[in-house]
Write a protein that holds these residues in place. Structure first.
Motif, mmCIF file in Angstrom:
data_model
loop_
_atom_site.group_PDB
_atom_site.id
_atom_site.type_symbol
_atom_site.label_atom_id
_atom_site.label_comp_id
_atom_site.label_asym_id
_atom_site.label_seq_id
_atom_site.Cartn_x
_atom_site.Cartn_y
_atom_site.Cartn_z
ATOM 1 N N ARG A 29 16.009 -6.673 -95.028
ATOM 2 C CA ARG A 29 15.916 -5.685 -96.098
ATOM 3 C C ARG A 29 16.696 -4.438 -95.709
ATOM 4 N N ASP A 30 17.314 -3.787 -96.650
ATOM 5 C CA ASP A 30 18.057 -2.555 -96.383
ATOM 6 C C ASP A 30 17.063 -1.401 -96.339
ATOM 7 N N VAL A 31 16.683 -0.993 -95.128
ATOM 8 C CA VAL A 31 15.695 0.068 -94.943
ATOM 9 C C VAL A 31 16.297 1.175 -94.095
ATOM 10 N N THR A 32 16.140 2.417 -94.558
ATOM 11 C CA THR A 32 16.649 3.578 -93.832
ATOM 12 C C THR A 32 15.579 4.664 -93.805
ATOM 13 N N PHE A 33 15.822 5.693 -93.014
ATOM 14 C CA PHE A 33 14.913 6.836 -92.945
ATOM 15 C C PHE A 33 15.623 8.089 -93.404
ATOM 16 N N HIS A 34 14.962 8.848 -94.280
ATOM 17 C CA HIS A 34 15.472 10.144 -94.727
ATOM 18 C C HIS A 34 14.516 11.223 -94.261
ATOM 19 N N ASP A 35 15.005 12.139 -93.456
ATOM 20 C CA ASP A 35 14.181 13.212 -92.912
ATOM 21 C C ASP A 35 14.089 14.351 -93.926
ATOM 22 N N GLU A 36 12.952 14.456 -94.580
ATOM 23 C CA GLU A 36 12.744 15.510 -95.558
ATOM 24 C C GLU A 36 12.290 16.806 -94.887
ATOM 25 N N THR A 37 12.434 17.909 -95.587
ATOM 26 C CA THR A 37 11.725 19.125 -95.221
ATOM 27 C C THR A 37 10.292 18.976 -95.730
ATOM 28 N N VAL A 38 9.405 19.837 -95.269
ATOM 29 C CA VAL A 38 8.028 19.774 -95.754
ATOM 30 C C VAL A 38 7.987 20.014 -97.261
ATOM 31 N N GLU A 39 8.782 20.965 -97.721
ATOM 32 C CA GLU A 39 8.815 21.259 -99.158
ATOM 33 C C GLU A 39 9.312 20.050 -99.943
ATOM 34 N N GLU A 40 10.342 19.393 -99.448
ATOM 35 C CA GLU A 40 10.851 18.192 -100.119
ATOM 36 C C GLU A 40 9.806 17.082 -100.132
ATOM 37 N N ALA A 41 9.034 16.991 -99.053
ATOM 38 C CA ALA A 41 8.022 15.937 -98.968
ATOM 39 C C ALA A 41 6.952 16.117 -100.041
ATOM 40 N N TYR A 42 6.497 17.337 -100.229
ATOM 41 C CA TYR A 42 5.506 17.577 -101.276
ATOM 42 C C TYR A 42 6.104 17.321 -102.655
ATOM 43 N N ALA A 43 7.354 17.727 -102.841
ATOM 44 C CA ALA A 43 8.000 17.549 -104.143
ATOM 45 C C ALA A 43 8.219 16.070 -104.471
ATOM 46 N N TYR A 49 3.111 11.340 -108.070
ATOM 47 C CA TYR A 49 1.930 10.496 -107.948
ATOM 48 C C TYR A 49 0.668 11.181 -108.466
ATOM 49 N N ASP A 50 0.781 12.499 -108.704
ATOM 50 C CA ASP A 50 -0.337 13.264 -109.254
ATOM 51 C C ASP A 50 -1.607 13.085 -108.427
ATOM 52 N N ALA A 51 -1.437 13.064 -107.110
ATOM 53 C CA ALA A 51 -2.572 12.899 -106.196
ATOM 54 C C ALA A 51 -3.256 14.247 -105.950
ATOM 55 N N PRO A 52 -4.531 14.235 -105.599
ATOM 56 C CA PRO A 52 -5.216 15.498 -105.280
ATOM 57 C C PRO A 52 -4.621 16.142 -104.030
ATOM 58 N N GLY A 53 -4.873 17.426 -103.880
ATOM 59 C CA GLY A 53 -4.274 18.175 -102.783
ATOM 60 C C GLY A 53 -4.583 17.618 -101.413
ATOM 61 N N TRP A 54 -5.835 17.210 -101.194
ATOM 62 C CA TRP A 54 -6.198 16.694 -99.870
ATOM 63 C C TRP A 54 -5.400 15.438 -99.532
ATOM 64 N N GLN A 55 -5.106 14.610 -100.577
ATOM 65 C CA GLN A 55 -4.357 13.378 -100.358
ATOM 66 C C GLN A 55 -2.894 13.681 -100.039
ATOM 67 N N LEU A 56 -2.314 14.628 -100.765
ATOM 68 C CA LEU A 56 -0.935 15.030 -100.479
ATOM 69 C C LEU A 56 -0.823 15.578 -99.061
ATOM 70 N N ASP A 57 -1.775 16.408 -98.679
ATOM 71 C CA ASP A 57 -1.762 16.964 -97.318
ATOM 72 C C ASP A 57 -1.819 15.849 -96.277
ATOM 73 N N ALA A 58 -2.645 14.834 -96.534
ATOM 74 C CA ALA A 58 -2.766 13.712 -95.591
ATOM 75 C C ALA A 58 -1.451 12.950 -95.511
ATOM 76 N N TRP A 59 -0.846 12.656 -96.653
ATOM 77 C CA TRP A 59 0.420 11.916 -96.658
ATOM 78 C C TRP A 59 1.502 12.661 -95.879
ATOM 79 N N VAL A 60 1.650 13.938 -96.174
ATOM 80 C CA VAL A 60 2.725 14.716 -95.536
ATOM 81 C C VAL A 60 2.433 14.932 -94.054
ATOM 82 N N SER A 61 1.178 15.201 -93.729
ATOM 83 C CA SER A 61 0.856 15.481 -92.326
ATOM 84 C C SER A 61 0.950 14.244 -91.440
ATOM 85 N N THR A 62 0.992 13.051 -92.040
ATOM 86 C CA THR A 62 1.292 11.852 -91.250
ATOM 87 C C THR A 62 2.636 12.027 -90.549
#
Length: 280
Positions: free
Chosen positions: A214-228, A233-246
């Motif tokens: 499979r064609d898989v690559t990594f894109h290094d986002e900024t924190v702001e880009e990650a939230y954007a 996904y319209d996820a609650p804040g705690w879920q977004l924080d968990a995803w990004v903080s991973t």
């Protein structure tokens, strides 16, 4: 000598299910504590009790007579700590003597990965309960890494060049089984469970691509880009924080850890990402 009754939560999931099957294969009696009895695996020597972490009465009844318990952490939610507090209290009141808990690598009150703070708090509840304990501090799961790529094959997140010693769920299950089989030998122990190597997300993507085609690559986002990028996904804040903080936890170096604890406990070297993917 009478073998203590073992209790297993999470038997409908990947880690708890593997543990339950292993215990059944060994001919050991166990009680599977599940929310939905219809989903419980049908295993020789296993009885099924229906209970919810949210319901202390049902948990106490389900754990009556259980001496050693595998406590798989609850699904991520806004009130997971309430569930954990209820379940720990119920286990202690039911007479459980020893808890094997699936925690998180580097769990602390201020670790970067937000959900790791819940694990630290849960460890504290178990310590304060007076029950003997074994804490399995799992790194991120190897099995999950391929799922982090979007439909376009891109893994996105603010991880930079940080490295991750992810662990296979099968290895966590083997360690959990060992602790259940000989709780006295593992009492008071905290195991940092990792794979055999720490990889950057660039290397993770390249390994997935090489093994799967499979064609898989990594894109290094900024924190702001990650939230954007996750906002749709319209996820609650705690879920977004968990995803990004991973990813920010990886960037901070908090998951750049490789230990020999899997091999130390099980006698088997941990599984690598390449080996896991190669099995299909």
């Amino acid at each position: 000598m009478t073998t203590p009754l073992l209790g297993v939560t999470g038997s409908t999931g990947a880690v708890g299910g593997r543990v339950a099957r292993d215990l059944a294969d060994r001919g050991l009696a166990q009680r599977l504590v599940v929310r939905d009895a219809s989903r419980a695996p049908r295993l020789d020597g296993a009885e099924v009790a229906t209970a919810s972490y949210r319901d202390g009465d049902s948990m106490r009844a389900a754990l009556d007579g259980v001496e050693v318990l595998l406590f798989v952490s609850a699904s991520e939610s806004a009130d997971r700590m309430t569930e954990h507090a209820t379940a720990v209290r119920a286990a202690a009141e039911a007479g459980v003597r020893h808890v094997v808990y699936t925690s998180f690598l580097g769990a602390s009150a201020d670790c970067t990965f937000t959900l790791g703070r819940d694990h630290w708090a849960t460890e504290g509840l178990i310590r304060e309960s007076g029950m003997a304990h074994t804490f399995l501090r799992d790194s991120l799961y190897l099995d999950f890494l391929p799922l982090m790529a979007g439909e376009d094959g891109v893994i996105r997140g603010p991880a930079g060049d940080g490295r991750l010693g992810a662990v296979a769920r099968e290895d966590v299950a083997r360690v959990a089984t060992a602790a259940l089989l000989d709780p006295a030998a593992h009492a008071g122990r905290t195991y940092d469970l990792t794979g055999p190597e720490a990889l950057s997300f660039t290397e993770i993507a390249a390994t997935i691509a090489d093994v799967t085609g499979r064609d898989v690559t990594f894109h290094d986002e900024t924190v702001e880009e990650a939230y954007a990028s996750r906002a749709p996904y319209d996820a609650p804040g705690w879920q977004l924080d968990a995803w990004v903080s991973t990813y920010t936890a990886v960037h901070a170096g908090e998951l750049d850890v490789v230990t020999d604890h899997v091999e130390q406990v099980t006698g088997r070297a941990p599984t690598s990402l390449r080996d896991l993917l190669s099995r299909g």
